[in-house]
Design an enzyme around this catalytic site. Structure first.
Site, PDB file in Angstrom:
ATOM      1  N   MET A  89       0.854  -1.183   0.000  1.00  0.00           N
ATOM      2  CA  MET A  89       0.000   0.000   0.000  1.00  0.00           C
ATOM      3  C   MET A  89       0.894   1.239   0.000  1.00  0.00           C
ATOM      4  SD  MET A  89      -2.272  -1.536   3.125  1.00  0.00           S
ATOM      5  CE  MET A  89      -3.438  -0.189   3.285  1.00  0.00           C
ATOM      6  N   GLY A 177       1.689   4.360   3.974  1.00  0.00           N
ATOM      7  CA  GLY A 177       2.521   3.341   3.348  1.00  0.00           C
ATOM      8  C   GLY A 177       2.782   2.088   4.154  1.00  0.00           C
ATOM      9  N   SER A 178       2.293   0.965   3.728  1.00  0.00           N
ATOM     10  CA  SER A 178       2.398  -0.255   4.515  1.00  0.00           C
ATOM     11  C   SER A 178       2.086  -1.447   3.634  1.00  0.00           C
ATOM     12  CB  SER A 178       1.426  -0.186   5.691  1.00  0.00           C
ATOM     13  OG  SER A 178       0.169   0.287   5.253  1.00  0.00           O
ATOM     14  N   ARG A 179       1.769  -2.612   4.254  1.00  0.00           N
ATOM     15  CA  ARG A 179       1.407  -3.767   3.450  1.00  0.00           C
ATOM     16  C   ARG A 179       0.529  -4.718   4.242  1.00  0.00           C
ATOM     17  NH1 ARG A 179       6.711  -7.427   2.083  1.00  0.00           N
ATOM     18  NH2 ARG A 179       5.711  -9.410   2.515  1.00  0.00           N
TER      19      ARG A 179
END
Length: 209
Positions: A89, A177-179
């Protein structure tokens, strides 16, 4: 968003009060404030989407891009082989997280940790994260993790063990911002490819047998 707007207004009023007319700094601050506010609105929005629930389909828990599809050994809960699908993301994606399938929350755990960049191989096991396992009405279990990135240092979740959840309903949020990693049965049919863009709560990642 309201707090952000108030802070930006105060900053701009302060700059305009302290600096006389004609200075370029107030204009620059105003432009920067508009950009920041636009990005915050973009980031925190919760879009309304047309969804079609299915007991056999696993939908994307977030907006983003598929960066991993591989067979791995999941060591926290299953302690055995599973198919991993990871979605990255970016800061420009919607960062709401949705339940990928309907069922009961069989397992939940929050892990404090590091803040490695989201695409780092060790981010799945060393970063701040949550682990959620949903058991479907057919007894199939799907595990997914919210993983904080270098900038995403706030994970939020709205579920706990024992909760009954419905596919494509909100389950949490990751800021900046990540996943998200999913671990699904090996015999599930994969419906996406690497680098595919996903639409959270809509894109079908896999179909259960």
């Amino acid at each position: 968003m309201a707090v952000t707007a108030i802070v930006l207004i105060i900053i701009n009023l302060g700059i305009n009060y302290l600096l006389p007319d004609g200075y370029w700094i107030p204009r620059l601050v105003l432009i920067g404030s508009i950009i920041v506010f636009f990005l915050v609105v973009q980031f925190f929005r919760v879009p309304k989407r047309v969804i079609h629930q299915s007991d056999r389909q696993i939908v994307a828990p977030c907006d983003g891009k598929v960066v991993v599809i591989e067979e791995v050994v999941e060591t926290e809960y299953f302690k055995g082989p599973r198919r991993q699908i990871s979605i990255f993301m970016s800061p420009l994606n919607v960062h709401v997280n949705w339940n990928p399938i309907s069922g009961v929350i069989q397992y939940f755990k929050y892990h404090p940790g590091l803040y490695l960049v989201a695409w780092h191989p060790k981010s799945s096991t060393e970063n701040e994260r949550t682990t959620v396992v949903i058991r479907t009405i057919e007894g199939v279990e799907v595990l997914f993790r919210q993983i904080a990135g270098a900038a995403a240092r706030r994970i939020r979740w709205y579920v706990k063990e024992g909760d009954k959840v419905e596919q494509s309903t909100e389950m949490g949020f990751i800021k900046f911002g990540s996943r998200v990693d999913l671990y699904i049965p090996l015999d599930a049919e994969i419906n996406v490819n690497l680098q595919d863009k996903t639409v959270g709560s809509v894109t079908v990642l896999a179909t259960l047998k």
